[in-house]
Design a protein around this motif. Sequence first.
Motif: not given
Ligand code: 13P
Length: 307
Positions: A23, A25, A39-40, A113, A128, A173, A196, A198, A212-213
């Motif tokens: 990911h 992060y 990203d996710s 999530n 996101s 966040h 973001h 969040e 989103g990321t």
């Molecule tokens: P993304 O879906 O933007 O990659 O974000 C994942 C996430 O866990 C945000 O806290």
Amino acid sequence: MDLSVDEEIAALRRRRRAVIVAHNYQPAPVQDIADYVGDSFELSALASQTDAEVIVFCGVHFMAEAAALLAPGRTVVLPDLRAGCPLADTVSPEDVRALRARHPRAAVVAYVNTSAAVKAEADLCVTSANALRVIEALAEDEVIFVPDANLGNFVARHTRKRLITWNGTCRAHNAVRVDDVRTARREHPDAPIVVHPEVPPAVAERADAVLGTGGMLQYVRTHEARRFVIGTEAGILHRMRRENPDKEFHLLSASLWCPTMKYTDLAGVARALRDLEPRIEVPPEVATRARRALERMLELGRRREGG
Ligand code: 13P
């Protein structure tokens, strides 16, 4: 002769026919050895398409679970089982069932999530990157959205649908303050502030973009500014700097650091490849329903948009 950890990972990756995904992060050394960083949404889509036999998921538990759901028959390993998501832990399957009983006409949308058990109670999932577009595309006018209250509020402000939100938040966040935006504007007046969804609504309202990321990475790549202030988890700065060596990136707040994302290290990746543990598996009765919710997201969300 002793192999370095990088050499060991390279050899095991070949022997196991494994793909290593990370990911945005994740710590820098982990991003650097991964086959894919994303990203996710991107990592879920990738899991659904890979022909690798083993997926080493460098991220947090719900992401590895989503990969296990979307890649049945493959082995999915998470290098460190302590890598959970406190936001995902704020809502249980019982909570979702109770909400559905109270609002029987509403569609139930689970943010990615969430645990597989929560996804199994939902009609579909979103990330996101596609939340707004996917929710807009639903036939229902009422939508239960779990668990992130800030993302839910962000979507609610941009749609006519009635959103019933849960009160979960991401600690990193949600700790960003309006004062952080004021300080960033003073210190970097020429820098767009990208956050973001969040983050708290008062912060999102004052930002230049809410993404989103994956959307953020695209934004900084294509925007003409030379300097950016980034309102998401610190790990993403590594990728931004690597992809845009001529641009400058600053973190909006020191709170933007997720401790569980940092449990992954190279020794853990090598161990996971060697032992094929800790393995992430979802019980079949949960998996069938949770997979359906994720697959609906993949169908509706392939055209990615920020927000
Ligand atoms: P993304 O879906 O933007 O990659 O974000 C994942 C996430 O866990 C945000 O806290």
